[in-house]
Enzyme design. Sequence first.
Site, mmCIF file in Angstrom:
data_model
loop_
_atom_site.group_PDB
_atom_site.id
_atom_site.type_symbol
_atom_site.label_atom_id
_atom_site.label_comp_id
_atom_site.label_asym_id
_atom_site.label_seq_id
_atom_site.Cartn_x
_atom_site.Cartn_y
_atom_site.Cartn_z
ATOM 1 N N ASP A 194 -3.049 -0.480 6.888
ATOM 2 C CA ASP A 194 -3.878 -0.222 5.581
ATOM 3 C C ASP A 194 -3.442 -2.224 5.137
ATOM 4 O OD1 ASP A 194 -5.877 0.918 6.439
ATOM 5 O OD2 ASP A 194 -5.275 2.019 4.063
ATOM 6 N N HIS A 254 -5.399 6.594 7.557
ATOM 7 C CA HIS A 254 -5.666 5.728 7.339
ATOM 8 C C HIS A 254 -3.720 5.920 6.456
ATOM 9 C CE1 HIS A 254 -8.124 4.685 2.948
ATOM 10 N NE2 HIS A 254 -6.637 4.593 2.070
ATOM 11 N N ASP A 276 0.631 -1.197 -0.655
ATOM 12 C CA ASP A 276 0.008 -0.114 0.300
ATOM 13 C C ASP A 276 1.033 0.965 0.106
ATOM 14 O OD1 ASP A 276 -2.660 1.573 -0.178
ATOM 15 O OD2 ASP A 276 -2.279 1.596 2.182
#
Length: 164
Positions: free
Chosen positions: A157, A152, A8
Amino acid sequence: MIREIILDTETTGLDPLEGHRIIEIAAIELINHVKTDKSFHSYINPERQIPESSKKIHNISNEKVKDKPKFGEIIKKFMDFIEDDILVIHNAEFDLKFLNYELNKIGMESIQNENIDTLKLAKSKYPGSSVSLDSLCKRFNINTKERVEKGHGALVDCYLLSEA
């Protein structure tokens, strides 16, 4: 033995062609679909300001990345980590667009690894449903407390995706 890499990134915006850059990159290793203790993580100085609208999503500030390495300084270690193994990415098109832009910008070839896009998989498995990472975590009863509290982030993630 199957080695996969959950990957990610976090960025300053939505499009590298508009000058947006990667500010965080994370990857965790799976062997035969099971997490190992091996991971790669780095914040990156994007050499530009992070818009407030992006900061609201990932909670990464200009202050947090101003003294971090530039993309070219971390890429060898990152590429050595992912090797030529399968990449598992939620919305692979987005992350690979940024990674390949950054690689090409410093004269390196685009990533050629096979990839599994969990966003596309989720869309086909759950048509008409929300398939965001948050929605998948809710569907599979995965605790997102850290994501809610800290924002986030790429590493968080990756771990959430490994549980989905």
